[in-house]
Motif scaffolding. Sequence first.
Motif, mmCIF file in Angstrom:
data_model
loop_
_atom_site.group_PDB
_atom_site.id
_atom_site.type_symbol
_atom_site.label_atom_id
_atom_site.label_comp_id
_atom_site.label_asym_id
_atom_site.label_seq_id
_atom_site.Cartn_x
_atom_site.Cartn_y
_atom_site.Cartn_z
ATOM 1 N N GLN A 51 -16.002 -29.270 19.248
ATOM 2 C CA GLN A 51 -15.349 -29.154 17.946
ATOM 3 C C GLN A 51 -16.356 -28.953 16.818
ATOM 4 N N VAL A 52 -16.026 -28.026 15.920
ATOM 5 C CA VAL A 52 -16.784 -27.811 14.683
ATOM 6 C C VAL A 52 -15.804 -27.922 13.530
ATOM 7 N N LEU A 53 -16.131 -28.748 12.536
ATOM 8 C CA LEU A 53 -15.291 -28.883 11.344
ATOM 9 C C LEU A 53 -16.150 -28.556 10.124
ATOM 10 N N ILE A 54 -15.668 -27.625 9.305
ATOM 11 C CA ILE A 54 -16.407 -27.219 8.104
ATOM 12 C C ILE A 54 -15.478 -27.290 6.897
ATOM 13 N N TYR A 55 -15.995 -27.872 5.802
ATOM 14 C CA TYR A 55 -15.295 -27.731 4.519
ATOM 15 C C TYR A 55 -16.234 -27.040 3.546
ATOM 16 N N SER A 56 -15.720 -25.973 2.926
ATOM 17 C CA SER A 56 -16.493 -25.229 1.932
ATOM 18 C C SER A 56 -15.537 -24.799 0.816
ATOM 19 N N PRO A 57 -15.879 -25.076 -0.441
ATOM 20 C CA PRO A 57 -14.977 -24.692 -1.529
ATOM 21 C C PRO A 57 -14.667 -23.197 -1.550
ATOM 22 N N TRP A 58 -15.703 -22.392 -1.240
ATOM 23 C CA TRP A 58 -15.530 -20.945 -1.262
ATOM 24 C C TRP A 58 -15.996 -20.348 0.067
ATOM 25 N N ILE A 59 -15.465 -19.173 0.380
ATOM 26 C CA ILE A 59 -15.847 -18.469 1.609
ATOM 27 C C ILE A 59 -16.084 -17.011 1.242
ATOM 28 N N SER A 60 -17.205 -16.468 1.684
ATOM 29 C CA SER A 60 -17.537 -15.097 1.315
ATOM 30 C C SER A 60 -18.052 -14.312 2.512
ATOM 31 N N ALA A 61 -18.023 -12.991 2.367
ATOM 32 C CA ALA A 61 -18.522 -12.095 3.411
ATOM 33 C C ALA A 61 -20.042 -12.203 3.546
ATOM 34 N N ARG A 62 -20.706 -12.772 2.554
ATOM 35 C CA ARG A 62 -22.160 -12.941 2.618
ATOM 36 C C ARG A 62 -22.539 -13.818 3.812
ATOM 37 N N VAL A 63 -21.727 -14.833 4.085
ATOM 38 C CA VAL A 63 -21.985 -15.741 5.209
ATOM 39 C C VAL A 63 -21.135 -15.369 6.427
ATOM 40 N N ILE A 64 -19.853 -15.079 6.193
ATOM 41 C CA ILE A 64 -18.964 -14.728 7.306
ATOM 42 C C ILE A 64 -19.184 -13.253 7.652
ATOM 43 N N ASN A 65 -20.364 -12.992 8.174
ATOM 44 C CA ASN A 65 -20.710 -11.622 8.570
ATOM 45 C C ASN A 65 -20.560 -11.484 10.090
ATOM 46 N N ASP A 66 -20.895 -10.318 10.618
ATOM 47 C CA ASP A 66 -20.710 -10.077 12.048
ATOM 48 C C ASP A 66 -21.522 -11.048 12.896
ATOM 49 N N ARG A 67 -22.730 -11.372 12.461
ATOM 50 C CA ARG A 67 -23.577 -12.283 13.232
ATOM 51 C C ARG A 67 -22.964 -13.676 13.300
ATOM 52 N N PHE A 68 -22.430 -14.148 12.163
ATOM 53 C CA PHE A 68 -21.819 -15.472 12.119
ATOM 54 C C PHE A 68 -20.568 -15.511 12.986
ATOM 55 N N VAL A 69 -19.767 -14.458 12.921
ATOM 56 C CA VAL A 69 -18.528 -14.398 13.709
ATOM 57 C C VAL A 69 -18.846 -14.355 15.205
ATOM 58 N N LEU A 141 -24.203 -32.609 4.989
ATOM 59 C CA LEU A 141 -23.552 -32.620 3.676
ATOM 60 C C LEU A 141 -24.595 -32.516 2.576
ATOM 61 N N GLY A 142 -24.238 -31.822 1.506
ATOM 62 C CA GLY A 142 -25.172 -31.675 0.395
ATOM 63 C C GLY A 142 -24.690 -30.651 -0.603
ATOM 64 N N SER A 143 -25.629 -29.972 -1.242
ATOM 65 C CA SER A 143 -25.278 -29.061 -2.334
ATOM 66 C C SER A 143 -24.938 -27.653 -1.855
ATOM 67 N N ASN A 144 -25.344 -27.297 -0.643
ATOM 68 C CA ASN A 144 -25.212 -25.912 -0.197
ATOM 69 C C ASN A 144 -23.770 -25.556 0.183
ATOM 70 N N ASN A 145 -23.229 -24.504 -0.436
ATOM 71 C CA ASN A 145 -21.908 -24.002 -0.071
ATOM 72 C C ASN A 145 -22.020 -23.295 1.283
ATOM 73 N N LEU A 146 -21.637 -23.988 2.346
ATOM 74 C CA LEU A 146 -21.957 -23.576 3.700
ATOM 75 C C LEU A 146 -21.382 -22.222 4.097
ATOM 76 N N LEU A 147 -20.222 -21.860 3.554
ATOM 77 C CA LEU A 147 -19.572 -20.616 3.967
ATOM 78 C C LEU A 147 -19.571 -19.536 2.876
ATOM 79 N N SER A 148 -20.302 -19.791 1.795
ATOM 80 C CA SER A 148 -20.358 -18.749 0.763
ATOM 81 C C SER A 148 -21.772 -18.448 0.289
ATOM 82 N N PHE A 149 -22.741 -19.292 0.684
ATOM 83 C CA PHE A 149 -24.115 -19.047 0.237
ATOM 84 C C PHE A 149 -25.080 -19.435 1.334
ATOM 85 N N TRP A 150 -25.933 -18.508 1.736
ATOM 86 C CA TRP A 150 -26.920 -18.747 2.774
ATOM 87 C C TRP A 150 -28.183 -19.306 2.123
#
Length: 266
Positions: A51-69, A141-150
């Motif tokens: 199981q992987v659980l992620i919470y991110s306020p925003w989600i962008s193509a910058r992170v959700i790219n082909d490599r991540f998928v 957990l911390g300051s980094n927006n995990l799914l919108s900023f690398w």
Amino acid sequence: IIRQKALDNLRQQEQQSSSEITNIVAGTAVQLRGGKISQELANILDSARHQVLIYSPWISARVINDRFVKRLQKLANKGVWILIGYGIAKTEEAEDRKVPKEVREKLEAVLTPEGIPAVQFFWLGGSHAKELIVDQEIHLLGSNNLLSFWAGSGLWDESVYKVTIQEQVQQAYEFYARRFQALAQELWNNSLENKNVELATRTLCLWGALGMEEMALSQIKANNWQELYSVWISLVRQGIRAHKILPDSACFQQLQDLEKLSNQHT
């Protein structure tokens, strides 16, 4: 002199062993900054077993790219469920930064070997938290927006903590598990009201990702929704693949019973 040195070495080894055992039991909290965050995020994701659980306020193509998928698809292939919650506004309609359509499509295309959604991707809203929990054992957990900023981009400094202190990790997981469970119940009620198979399937997959396969089966039986049994079988197979559901479990036996019944009808 030789005897004394040997005794000193033995005491040192015992102290090290004791320290290692304490660390295993107590866990640690380690600070990561900048590019180390991105590398550790990748390592933690790759280490996931069920199981992987992620919470991110925003989600962008910058992170959700082909490599991540592709990384998510590899996880799905070995039995891992991925839970993603997002949103910062109080309502989904009020979100200023919508999730791009292509990102949605990429996440929805990540399937289990049986062909059901492996990524449970839902708006939860009202949170500025950025958190990752893997196998209920590691919490990032911390300051980094995990799914919108690398963080490795070096645009600005980010910092996170990697926590393996079991009590703290469990508290964080239970907070999000309750939110997802409440959402699942709401979706299930809506699916029953409208007899919506697609919505019911999404609910079952969410329950499966939360390790609530027995709950899912009881709801199918209570509402005599025969066509959902095949979805439930797929949930259990994913759990077996990840070694989360074992041969001596109730779900495993119920799976065998349903498969025998299906074969008889065939």
